[in-house]
Design a protein around this motif. Structure first.
Motif, PDB file in Angstrom:
ATOM      1  N   MET A   1      47.009  40.204  49.276  1.00 22.05           N
ATOM      2  CA  MET A   1      46.195  41.631  48.564  1.00 22.05           C
ATOM      3  C   MET A   1      46.519  42.178  47.641  1.00 22.05           C
ATOM      4  O   MET A   1      47.756  42.331  46.620  1.00 22.05           O
ATOM      5  N   ASP A  25      44.767  50.349  46.975  1.00 25.18           N
ATOM      6  CA  ASP A  25      44.380  48.581  47.569  1.00 25.18           C
ATOM      7  C   ASP A  25      42.786  48.676  46.439  1.00 25.18           C
ATOM      8  O   ASP A  25      41.960  49.534  46.562  1.00 25.18           O
ATOM      9  N   THR A  27      42.086  45.699  46.910  1.00 27.75           N
ATOM     10  CA  THR A  27      40.861  44.619  47.310  1.00 27.75           C
ATOM     11  C   THR A  27      38.957  44.505  46.762  1.00 27.75           C
ATOM     12  O   THR A  27      38.318  43.722  46.791  1.00 27.75           O
ATOM     13  N   ALA A  28      39.313  45.711  47.571  1.00 25.22           N
ATOM     14  CA  ALA A  28      37.065  46.422  47.449  1.00 25.22           C
ATOM     15  C   ALA A  28      36.661  45.680  46.567  1.00 25.22           C
ATOM     16  O   ALA A  28      35.810  45.280  46.106  1.00 25.22           O
ATOM     17  N   VAL A  30      37.795  44.352  43.607  1.00 24.89           N
ATOM     18  CA  VAL A  30      37.342  43.097  43.574  1.00 24.89           C
ATOM     19  C   VAL A  30      36.570  42.170  43.958  1.00 24.89           C
ATOM     20  O   VAL A  30      35.631  41.673  43.059  1.00 24.89           O
ATOM     21  N   ASP A  31      36.845  42.492  44.947  1.00 25.11           N
ATOM     22  CA  ASP A  31      34.290  42.097  46.064  1.00 25.11           C
ATOM     23  C   ASP A  31      33.745  42.827  45.617  1.00 25.11           C
ATOM     24  O   ASP A  31      33.137  41.902  45.074  1.00 25.11           O
ATOM     25  N   LEU A  32      34.146  44.073  45.029  1.00 27.48           N
ATOM     26  CA  LEU A  32      32.956  44.937  44.631  1.00 27.48           C
ATOM     27  C   LEU A  32      32.444  43.978  42.963  1.00 27.48           C
ATOM     28  O   LEU A  32      30.924  44.059  42.840  1.00 27.48           O
ATOM     29  N   PHE A  34      33.038  41.032  42.060  1.00 30.02           N
ATOM     30  CA  PHE A  34      32.319  39.285  42.501  1.00 30.02           C
ATOM     31  C   PHE A  34      30.625  39.940  43.238  1.00 30.02           C
ATOM     32  O   PHE A  34      30.048  39.290  42.644  1.00 30.02           O
ATOM     33  N   LEU A  35      30.676  40.889  43.465  1.00 29.68           N
ATOM     34  CA  LEU A  35      29.318  40.673  43.924  1.00 29.68           C
ATOM     35  C   LEU A  35      28.633  41.353  42.865  1.00 29.68           C
ATOM     36  O   LEU A  35      26.923  40.842  42.846  1.00 29.68           O
ATOM     37  N   THR A  38      27.715  38.102  40.690  1.00 33.62           N
ATOM     38  CA  THR A  38      26.503  37.447  41.094  1.00 33.62           C
ATOM     39  C   THR A  38      25.881  37.824  41.475  1.00 33.62           C
ATOM     40  O   THR A  38      24.149  36.846  41.303  1.00 33.62           O
TER      41      THR A  38
END
Length: 179
Positions: A1, A25, A27-28, A30-32, A34-35, A38
């Protein structure tokens, strides 16, 4: 993480007290990221190609089965050094030309526009305008072909096609010094 650690220390008086570092943290995040990347990649539109309609004559062994009136047909031969040879009617007995000019508003565009107006007036119908045969030579460039198609579009010529040069046209171009 993925996390972000920072050490925070504070000094109060003589004693050292240590405070607890905040943990974030990521992680959220980084996910956001990439979303979002995309999403914008999928929803954006790239530039679209603009196509021009182009008719090529059939290569029939006996020639084509239609006759173009000489007062409505203009042949444009693309030569060397950005020069153009044009004539009206047949190459053996032209109604006008053959003349040499260049690619510009005062050159071939002026001739195409004038001949198109004459063809419309003589036929009496706006749908029966000038018919242009574009004949590129092996001395001309692809840019010359695109330029002449642009000039035809600007001049309002709706009927045009591309054909091969004949031996008589090559001789005319040699006489004018553009082949």
């Amino acid at each position: 993480m993925a996390e972000l650690n920072t050490q925070a220390r504070s000094l109060r008086g003589r004693r050292r007290t240590q405070t607890i570092a905040a943990r974030v943290d990521l992680t959220a995040m980084v996910d956001l990221m990439f979303l979002l990347i995309t999403f914008f990649m999928l929803t954006s539109s790239l530039s679209k190609f603009h196509n021009m309609p182009l008719a090529m004559p059939d290569k029939a062994p006996g020639g084509s089965g239609f006759k173009i009136p000489d007062n409505r047909s203009m042949t444009i031969c693309l030569g060397d050094n950005n020069k153009v040879l044009w004539y009206m009617g047949a190459v053996a007995n032209p109604l006008a030309g053959p003349s040499t000019t260049h690619y510009s508003s005062s050159g071939i565009r002026k001739e195409i526009t004038a001949k198109n107006k004459e063809a419309i007036q003589s036929s009496g119908s706006i749908t029966k305008g000038l018919i242009v045969v574009v004949k590129p030579s092996d001395k001309s460039s692809y840019k010359n072909l695109v330029d002449i198609l642009d000039e035809l579009k600007i001049a309002g010529v709706n009927t045009y096609f591309i054909a091969d040069l004949s031996a008589a046209e090559i001789n005319q171009m040699r006489k004018k010094g553009i082949y």
